[in-house]
Design a protein around this motif. Structure first.
Motif, PDB file in Angstrom:
ATOM      1  N   VAL A  28     -17.962  54.897  15.319  1.00  0.00           N
ATOM      2  CA  VAL A  28     -18.234  54.315  16.348  1.00  0.00           C
ATOM      3  C   VAL A  28     -18.080  54.250  17.316  1.00  0.00           C
ATOM      4  CG1 VAL A  28     -18.223  51.543  16.227  1.00  0.00           C
ATOM      5  CG2 VAL A  28     -18.196  52.236  14.395  1.00  0.00           C
ATOM      6  N   ILE A  29     -17.994  54.223  18.403  1.00  0.00           N
ATOM      7  CA  ILE A  29     -17.164  54.144  19.814  1.00  0.00           C
ATOM      8  C   ILE A  29     -16.148  53.104  20.162  1.00  0.00           C
ATOM      9  CG2 ILE A  29     -17.368  54.009  22.428  1.00  0.00           C
ATOM     10  CD1 ILE A  29     -20.238  55.109  22.302  1.00  0.00           C
ATOM     11  N   ALA A  51     -26.201  48.375  17.401  1.00  0.00           N
ATOM     12  CA  ALA A  51     -26.041  47.093  16.850  1.00  0.00           C
ATOM     13  C   ALA A  51     -24.578  46.134  17.269  1.00  0.00           C
ATOM     14  CB  ALA A  51     -25.085  47.262  15.260  1.00  0.00           C
ATOM     15  N   GLY A  52     -25.243  44.891  17.844  1.00  0.00           N
ATOM     16  CA  GLY A  52     -23.968  43.678  18.379  1.00  0.00           C
ATOM     17  C   GLY A  52     -23.382  44.254  19.675  1.00  0.00           C
ATOM     18  N   ARG A 131     -26.384  36.000  17.444  1.00  0.00           N
ATOM     19  CA  ARG A 131     -26.178  35.989  18.592  1.00  0.00           C
ATOM     20  C   ARG A 131     -24.673  37.810  18.755  1.00  0.00           C
ATOM     21  NH1 ARG A 131     -24.172  30.836  19.791  1.00  0.00           N
ATOM     22  NH2 ARG A 131     -25.937  29.940  21.193  1.00  0.00           N
ATOM     23  N   ARG A 132     -24.797  37.812  17.544  1.00  0.00           N
ATOM     24  CA  ARG A 132     -23.084  39.099  17.355  1.00  0.00           C
ATOM     25  C   ARG A 132     -24.059  40.291  17.022  1.00  0.00           C
ATOM     26  NH1 ARG A 132     -20.095  36.138  15.006  1.00  0.00           N
ATOM     27  NH2 ARG A 132     -21.201  36.504  12.641  1.00  0.00           N
ATOM     28  N   PHE A 133     -25.397  39.636  16.066  1.00  0.00           N
ATOM     29  CA  PHE A 133     -25.913  41.224  15.816  1.00  0.00           C
ATOM     30  C   PHE A 133     -27.303  41.593  16.524  1.00  0.00           C
ATOM     31  CE2 PHE A 133     -30.230  42.488  13.570  1.00  0.00           C
ATOM     32  CZ  PHE A 133     -28.989  43.772  12.818  1.00  0.00           C
ATOM     33  N   ALA A 167     -34.879  50.127  21.192  1.00  0.00           N
ATOM     34  CA  ALA A 167     -36.034  49.475  20.086  1.00  0.00           C
ATOM     35  C   ALA A 167     -34.938  49.336  18.980  1.00  0.00           C
ATOM     36  CB  ALA A 167     -37.456  50.168  19.362  1.00  0.00           C
ATOM     37  N   VAL A 168     -34.038  47.748  19.509  1.00  0.00           N
ATOM     38  CA  VAL A 168     -33.342  47.505  18.600  1.00  0.00           C
ATOM     39  C   VAL A 168     -33.654  46.744  17.574  1.00  0.00           C
ATOM     40  CG1 VAL A 168     -30.792  46.104  18.271  1.00  0.00           C
ATOM     41  CG2 VAL A 168     -31.882  47.404  20.732  1.00  0.00           C
ATOM     42  N   TYR A 169     -34.114  45.757  17.428  1.00  0.00           N
ATOM     43  CA  TYR A 169     -34.854  44.920  15.985  1.00  0.00           C
ATOM     44  C   TYR A 169     -35.829  44.189  16.897  1.00  0.00           C
ATOM     45  CZ  TYR A 169     -34.132  43.039  11.768  1.00  0.00           C
ATOM     46  OH  TYR A 169     -34.076  41.995  10.524  1.00  0.00           O
TER      47      TYR A 169
END
Length: 234
Positions: A28-29, A51-52, A131-133, A167-169
């Motif tokens: 994770v960055i 992701a989020g 919101r978080r995801f 394309a995130v979700y």
């Protein structure tokens, strides 16, 4: 993105989302890095995914199954099945909207998770989970909304970077499963990339032989990121 410019963290082992008998770990960055908005595009080029508010890359000690993949948007041509999908959904109105929470989107998201991922820990998603995801303060996100006579049928969460579109979700009304809205969302994201003259649509990770990942093979030309860099899928 040079390695000395940003810190990378490795997560603790956790349950793999694709193979029940395996554990997974991610790189994770640093989520506190002040330049995440500028790092996002180069990170996509290196196979990372959002992701989020986290940019991550699978880094499992005993498994390398997850392979970053991206569509060559400028050379993509839909196959016969994909053309049928576009025709089947020609009655939908597609709108590029500001990303964010509202009650209508949340109800659709919650219903989708309950039907598609029951008992998976995501099926009781409240407003903060939404919101978080799906969003991040630094992320260049838009929501592609699909509506039928005003009724919201689906949302494609889409990040737009200089290097391409991610394309995130996608979530949609499970009762509309016969429409193929997951495929429709990707086709519309390819169209959006072309309108913005962006070369790539990043689809996250592909796993050879995994039934949940097989659909990605149909969006050709498709590239996979290997140890030698991005290579065309044969």
């Amino acid at each position: 993105m040079r390695s000395e410019q940003v810190r990378l963290f490795q997560t603790l082992p956790h349950a793999c989302g694709y193979y029940a008998e395996r554990t997974a770990q991610n790189l994770v960055i640093d989520p506190a890095a002040p330049q995440l908005d500028r790092l996002y595009g180069p990170a996509l080029e290196r196979g990372f995914r959002r992701a989020g508010g986290h940019l991550y890359f699978p880094h499992c000690p005993e498994c390398r199954a997850c392979t970053p993949c991206r569509i060559d948007a400028l050379h993509f041509e839909p196959d016969r099945s994909q053309r049928r999908c576009l025709k089947r959904n020609a009655d939908l109105v597609v709108t590029e909207c500001l990303a964010g929470y509202n009650a209508e989107r949340h109800a659709l998201y919650e219903n989708y998770l309950r039907q598609r991922h029951p008992g998976g820990g995501m099926d009781e998603a409240d407003a903060s989970d939404f919101r978080r995801f799906l969003t991040a303060p630094w992320s260049p996100t838009v929501f592609l909304e699909f509506r039928l006579r005003g009724r919201l049928l689906g949302v494609a969460v889409t990040d737009i970077c200089r290097s391409g579109l991610s394309a995130v979700y996608t979530f949609y009304d499970p009762k509309e499963d016969s429409r193929g809205l997951g495929t429709f969302a990707i086709l519309k994201q390819v169209e959006l990339a072309r309108r913005r003259n962006l070369p790539w649509v990043y689809l996250g990770f592909w796993i050879e032989g995994h039934p949940k990942m097989d659909y990605k093979r149909r969006f050709r030309p498709l590239q996979l990121r290997t140890a030698e860099g991005w290579q065309l899928m044969p």
